[in-house]
Design an enzyme around this catalytic site. Structure first.
Site, mmCIF file in Angstrom:
data_model
loop_
_atom_site.group_PDB
_atom_site.id
_atom_site.type_symbol
_atom_site.label_atom_id
_atom_site.label_comp_id
_atom_site.label_asym_id
_atom_site.label_seq_id
_atom_site.Cartn_x
_atom_site.Cartn_y
_atom_site.Cartn_z
ATOM 1 C CB SER A 15 -2.398 -43.868 -42.862
ATOM 2 O OG SER A 15 -3.499 -44.373 -43.590
ATOM 3 C CB SER A 139 -15.920 -53.243 -42.533
ATOM 4 O OG SER A 139 -16.719 -52.311 -41.833
ATOM 5 C CE1 TYR A 152 -14.993 -49.671 -46.334
ATOM 6 C CE2 TYR A 152 -16.746 -49.671 -44.704
ATOM 7 C CZ TYR A 152 -15.421 -49.837 -45.030
ATOM 8 O OH TYR A 152 -14.507 -50.156 -44.043
ATOM 9 C CE LYS A 156 -13.641 -52.830 -46.277
ATOM 10 N NZ LYS A 156 -12.237 -53.243 -46.228
HETATM 11 N N1 LIG Z 1 -11.438 -47.006 -39.488
HETATM 12 C C1 LIG Z 1 -12.555 -47.727 -39.389
HETATM 13 O O1 LIG Z 1 -13.516 -47.347 -38.680
HETATM 14 C C2 LIG Z 1 -12.641 -49.057 -40.109
HETATM 15 C C3 LIG Z 1 -13.678 -49.917 -39.742
HETATM 16 C C4 LIG Z 1 -13.800 -51.135 -40.391
HETATM 17 C C5 LIG Z 1 -12.886 -51.504 -41.355
HETATM 18 N N2 LIG Z 1 -11.878 -50.655 -41.708
HETATM 19 C C6 LIG Z 1 -10.961 -51.076 -42.768
HETATM 20 O O2 LIG Z 1 -9.634 -50.992 -42.304
HETATM 21 C C7 LIG Z 1 -8.761 -50.857 -43.422
HETATM 22 C C8 LIG Z 1 -7.757 -49.740 -43.131
HETATM 23 O O3 LIG Z 1 -8.447 -48.486 -43.097
HETATM 24 P P1 LIG Z 1 -8.102 -47.326 -42.050
HETATM 25 O O4 LIG Z 1 -9.272 -47.176 -41.173
HETATM 26 O O5 LIG Z 1 -6.781 -47.541 -41.464
HETATM 27 O O6 LIG Z 1 -8.125 -46.056 -43.032
HETATM 28 P P2 LIG Z 1 -6.977 -45.158 -43.662
HETATM 29 O O7 LIG Z 1 -6.190 -44.498 -42.581
HETATM 30 O O8 LIG Z 1 -7.649 -44.304 -44.672
HETATM 31 O O9 LIG Z 1 -5.994 -46.202 -44.361
HETATM 32 C C9 LIG Z 1 -6.289 -46.778 -45.609
HETATM 33 C C10 LIG Z 1 -5.031 -47.422 -46.156
HETATM 34 O O10 LIG Z 1 -5.339 -48.008 -47.414
HETATM 35 C C11 LIG Z 1 -4.416 -47.536 -48.396
HETATM 36 N N3 LIG Z 1 -5.065 -47.440 -49.696
HETATM 37 C C12 LIG Z 1 -6.171 -46.726 -50.023
HETATM 38 N N4 LIG Z 1 -6.414 -46.821 -51.342
HETATM 39 C C13 LIG Z 1 -5.424 -47.610 -51.856
HETATM 40 C C14 LIG Z 1 -5.112 -48.072 -53.158
HETATM 41 N N5 LIG Z 1 -5.831 -47.699 -54.240
HETATM 42 N N6 LIG Z 1 -4.037 -48.876 -53.314
HETATM 43 C C15 LIG Z 1 -3.272 -49.225 -52.251
HETATM 44 N N7 LIG Z 1 -3.510 -48.812 -51.000
HETATM 45 C C16 LIG Z 1 -4.573 -48.009 -50.802
HETATM 46 C C17 LIG Z 1 -3.960 -46.164 -47.887
HETATM 47 O O11 LIG Z 1 -2.662 -45.835 -48.338
HETATM 48 P P3 LIG Z 1 -2.299 -44.827 -49.541
HETATM 49 O O12 LIG Z 1 -3.216 -43.658 -49.447
HETATM 50 O O13 LIG Z 1 -0.858 -44.497 -49.271
HETATM 51 O O14 LIG Z 1 -2.472 -45.635 -50.785
HETATM 52 C C18 LIG Z 1 -3.911 -46.408 -46.375
HETATM 53 O O15 LIG Z 1 -2.684 -46.987 -46.020
HETATM 54 C C19 LIG Z 1 -9.657 -50.594 -44.634
HETATM 55 O O16 LIG Z 1 -9.804 -51.766 -45.389
HETATM 56 C C20 LIG Z 1 -10.981 -50.201 -44.003
HETATM 57 O O17 LIG Z 1 -12.082 -50.477 -44.847
HETATM 58 C C21 LIG Z 1 -11.737 -49.438 -41.094
#
Ligand SMILES: NC(=O)c1ccc[n+]([C@@H]2O[C@H](COP(=O)([O-])OP(=O)(O)OC[C@H]3O[C@@H](n4cnc5c(N)ncnc54)[C@H](OP(=O)(O)O)[C@@H]3O)[C@@H](O)[C@H]2O)c1
Length: 264
Positions: A15, A139, A152, A156
Site C-alpha cells: 500500500s 521520515s 515513531y 525513525k
Molecule cells: N505517509 C506519510 O506521511 C509518511 C511520512 C514519512 C514517512 N513515511 C514512511 O513511509 C513508509 C510507508 O508508509 P505509508 O505512508 O505508505 O503507510 P501505509 O500505507 O500504512 O503502508 C505501510 C506499509 O508497511 C507495511 N507494514 C506495516 N507493518 C508491517 C510489518 N510488521 N511487516 C511488514 N510490513 C509491514 C504495510 O503492509 P502490510 O499491512 O501488508 O504488512 C504497508 O505496505 C513507512 O516507513 C512510513 O513510516 C510515511
C-alpha cells in the site's frame, strides 16, 4: 543508479508509498520482489505491474525480525540477485508519552528499526557484492521530534543513524546508501497508527490528507535513486522545512514545537 534491468526488493509494497514505488520502479524496467504481511494485497499490486510474471511476492512480517531474515535467506537461491533494497515498511504511533504503554514503543521499534535492520543485514553481502543501493524511507520525524509521536520519531531517528553508519562503513565497498525523509504523504499511515494502548488510530488525519500524493513522493524517490543521492527530504510546507529550521534556529524550533500539538 538506473533502475532498468535491476532487481529491487521493496518492503511495505502492499500500500501507500511502497505500492507507488513498485509501480514507478516497474515502469522504469526493474524486476521487483514485493514484501509485506498481506499476501493478497501484494498479489494485487503485482498483477497491476507491467510484465507481472517478472516480479515476485515474498511475504515478510518485520515485527518478527529474525524470522524475516531467515525467510529472505531461504528464498534468495530461487530469486535473481538483488541490486537495490528499498526499506519502506513501517508503522506510526499517535499518543502522548504519559498515555503510551511500553509495549507500543516496542512494537513500533520492532518494525521501524529492528525489522529494517534485519532485512538490511540479510541482503547486505549480496548488495555489497553487486555495488548496489540501500534506500530507506525514514521520515522528517527521523530528523525532528515534536508532540504525540515520540515512539515513531525515536524509531525513525534510530534508523537514520543506523543508515548513516552503514554509509560510512561501506563507503569503500561501492554500496550506495540513500535515506529518504518524507513529510506528510497521502497514505493509510495515520489509519494504521498505534494509539497509546496499542489499538489502531483508524482515522485519516487532516495533515496526511493535505500531504503530497504517494505517486509524487515515489517520483521524487526514484529521482534520488537515479542521481545517487545520500539523503533527501520530501514534502511541502512546515513538514518540508522543519529539519532546516531546527538546524539553523534550534531554540526557536524548540519553542515552536512546545506550542504545536501533535499531528491531528
Ligand atoms: N505517509 C506519510 O506521511 C509518511 C511520512 C514519512 C514517512 N513515511 C514512511 O513511509 C513508509 C510507508 O508508509 P505509508 O505512508 O505508505 O503507510 P501505509 O500505507 O500504512 O503502508 C505501510 C506499509 O508497511 C507495511 N507494514 C506495516 N507493518 C508491517 C510489518 N510488521 N511487516 C511488514 N510490513 C509491514 C504495510 O503492509 P502490510 O499491512 O501488508 O504488512 C504497508 O505496505 C513507512 O516507513 C512510513 O513510516 C510515511
Amino acid at each position: 543508479m538506473q533502475l532498468r534491468d535491476k532487481t529491487v526488493w521493496i518492503t511495505g509494497a502492499s500500500s501507500g508509498i511502497g505500492k507507488a514505488l513498485a509501480q514507478a520502479c516497474a515502469a522504469q524496467g526493474a524486476s521487483l520482489i514485493l514484501s509485506a504481511r498481506r499476501i493478497d494485497a501484494l498479489e494485487q499490486v503485482r498483477q497491476t505491474l507491467p510484465n507481472s510474471q517478472q516480479h515476485w511476492v515474498i511475504p515478510l512480517d518485520l515485527a518478527l525480525p529474525e524470522l524475516a531474515a531467515k525467510t529472505i535467506n531461504d528464498n534468495l537461491p530461487a530469486l535473481p540477485p538483488v541490486d537495490i533494497l528499498i526499506n519502506n515498511a513501517g508503522i506510526s504511533q499517535r499518543s502522548r508519552i504519559a498515555d503510551t504503554q511500553l509495549d507500543v514503543y516496542r512494537q513500533v521499534m520492532e518494525v521501524d528499526y529492528f525489522g529494517t535492520v534485519a532485512v538490511t543485514q540479510a541482503l547486505l553481502p549480496m548488495l555489497i557484492a553487486r555495488k548496489g543501493m540501500v534506500v530507506t524511507i525514514a521520515s522528517v520525524a527521523g530528523k525532528v521530534a515534536g508532540q504525540g509521536m515520540s515512539g515513531y520519531s525515536a524509531a525513525k531517528h534510530a534508523i537514520v543513524a543506523f543508515m548513516d553508519s552503514l554509509r560510512a562503513e561501506t563507503a569503500t565497498d561501492g554500496l550506495q546508501v540513500l535515506t529518504v525523509c518524507p513529510g506528510f504523504v497521502q497514505t493509510d499511515i495515520s489509519r494504521n497508527s498505534l494509539t497509546g494502548d496499542g489499538s489502531q488510530f483508524g482515522e485519516l488525519s487532516s495533515s496526511i490528507a493535505n500531504g503530497i500524493s504517494a505517486q509524487d513522493c515515489a517520483t521524487q524517490i526514484i529521482r534520488g535513486i537515479e542521481h545517487n543521492k545520500r539523503e533527501i527530504i520530501i514534502g511541502k510546507g512546515l513538514s518540508r522545512w522543519a529539519p532546516l529550521i531546527k538546524r539553523l534556529f534550534p531554540l526557536w524550533f524548540m519553542s515552536l514545537s512546545a506550542k504545536m500539538a501533535g499531528r491531528d
